[in-house]
Scaffold this active site. Structure first.
Site, short mmCIF file in Angstrom:
data_model
loop_
_atom_site.label_atom_id
_atom_site.label_comp_id
_atom_site.label_asym_id
_atom_site.label_seq_id
_atom_site.Cartn_x
_atom_site.Cartn_y
_atom_site.Cartn_z
N THR A 123 14.52 -8.96 29.64
CA THR A 123 14.81 -9.42 30.99
C THR A 123 15.49 -8.34 31.82
O THR A 123 16.20 -7.48 31.29
CB THR A 123 15.72 -10.66 30.96
N GLU A 125 17.96 -8.86 33.55
CA GLU A 125 19.40 -9.10 33.49
C GLU A 125 20.09 -8.09 32.56
O GLU A 125 21.31 -7.94 32.62
CB GLU A 125 19.68 -10.52 33.02
N TYR A 147 24.26 -13.93 28.69
CA TYR A 147 22.81 -13.97 28.56
C TYR A 147 22.21 -12.57 28.52
O TYR A 147 21.39 -12.24 27.65
CB TYR A 147 22.21 -14.77 29.71
N LYS A 151 20.27 -10.84 25.35
CA LYS A 151 18.91 -10.33 25.49
C LYS A 151 18.84 -8.85 25.13
O LYS A 151 17.83 -8.38 24.60
CB LYS A 151 18.42 -10.55 26.92
#
Length: 337
Positions: A123, A125, A147, A151
């Site tokens: 991701t 992010e 998160y 990831k």
């Protein structure tokens, strides 16, 4: 007929990917966790075409069984606790379901005695407090949420297994991708759903946090094409998947209200300080040049079309629900002849 195993098959990406693979002639298996309820809303039209396997991302043995039972040629690991806001409230659970679950899936692939191609859903992010704009495969990572951190662990474990065990393992570093199938907890669907309710007179206010945060928003249906393409290459690699254009949350709100004919939406929107992230990500903008050149992939759905389709879907869904409720009320109150 190739076999594909998808974790997170009931999610937004899982549903679009399952459709794509079925169209290409795959036999599709989906991992689901046994529970008292089964959320099949996004794949209800595919239930007769998918074989489901009971497994749990926290249970290594069940994942090995799923890989062996499916005789998967390709595995798409999409499952995760994917809502950034919740990851601040549940950082340990996020680590278990988003980080360690990927390691367990990779271990399951390593244990089976057959060639398997593995896709890990990474991701944007992971870039978090972006060190350069735009971001590509060489941009340093700086995650700003549990998160994003989880990831990043999964991403590097994929690289490590590829280099350590010669696995065909790829990571797609996907920037934000939306659709009418997006969960209501995400800001884009929260906006489209609220705007639809305001349009129908069911809601007065939309409460939001940071309107100035910018994201590179694409269409989920376009992005699953890139996932499949990564596993069709001669050599495994990692790719940024993005549109190359960023928009602010404010612009998303503009486009959503514009669809229902409202130019000045300020009376309908309230800013709630508690909806701001503890550590904000100001701007994410992807450079997908590598995917364009090596995969032949490109995003084809415009930002405006994405927003329009989401608001349109929510208006239609809410209207149908209202009609069902009214009809049920009529039947309950109707007097016998």
């Amino acid at each position: 007929m190739p076999n594909a195993l998808i974790t997170g098959i009931t999610g937004q990406d899982g549903s679009y990917l399952a459709e794509l693979l079925l169209q290409k002639g795959y036999r599709v298996y989906g991992i689901v966790r046994r529970a008292s309820t089964f959320n099949s809303e996004r794949i209800s039209h595919l239930l007769n075409d998918i074989e489901f396997i009971d497994a749990d991302l926290l249970d290594q043995a069940s994942l090995i069984h799923a890989v062996r039972h499916s005789r998967a040629d390709e595995i798409y690991n999409l499952a995760a606790m994917s809502f950034v806001g919740t990851s601040f409230l549940q950082p340990v659970a996020t680590g278990e379901y988003t980080a360690l679950s990927a390691a367990r899936m990779l271990e399951a692939v390593r244990f089976v005695d057959r060639p398997v191609r593995f896709y890990q859903a990474s991701t944007s992010e992971m870039f978090g407090k972006a060190q350069t704009i735009p971001q590509n495969e060489h941009t340093p990572f700086y995650p700003r949420s549990p998160y994003g951190v989880a990831k990043l662990y999964a991403h590097w474990m994929t690289v490590n297994f590829r280099e350590s065990y010669d696995l065909f393992a790829c990571s797609g570093i996907l920037f934000n991708h939306e659709s009418p199938r997006r969960g209501l907890e995400f800001v884009t669907r929260k906006i489209s759903h609220a705007v639809a309710r305001i349009h129908l007179g069911l809601q007065d206010k939309l409460k939001l946090g940071n309107l100035e945060a910018k994201r590179d928003w694409g269409f989920a249906g376009d992005y699953v094409q890139a996932m499949w393409l990564m596993l069709q290459q001669e050599e495994p690699d990692d790719y940024v998947i993005a549109t190359g254009v960023s928009h602010s949350v404010r612009e998303f709100v503009d486009a959503a209200f514009d669809y229902i004919g409202i130019d000045d939406w300020s009376p309908y929107v309230e800013i709630e300080p508690q909806l701001f992230r503890p550590a904000e990500v100001d701007q994410l903008l992807g450079d997908a040049s590598k995917a364009h050149e090596k995969l032949g992939w490109a995003s084809v759905t415009s930002f405006e079309d994405i927003v329009r389709s989401m608001v349109e879907h929510d208006i239609r869904q809410l209207t149908q629900a209202e009609a069902i409720i009214k009809n049920a009320s009529y039947l309950l109150t109707a007097q016998p002849c």
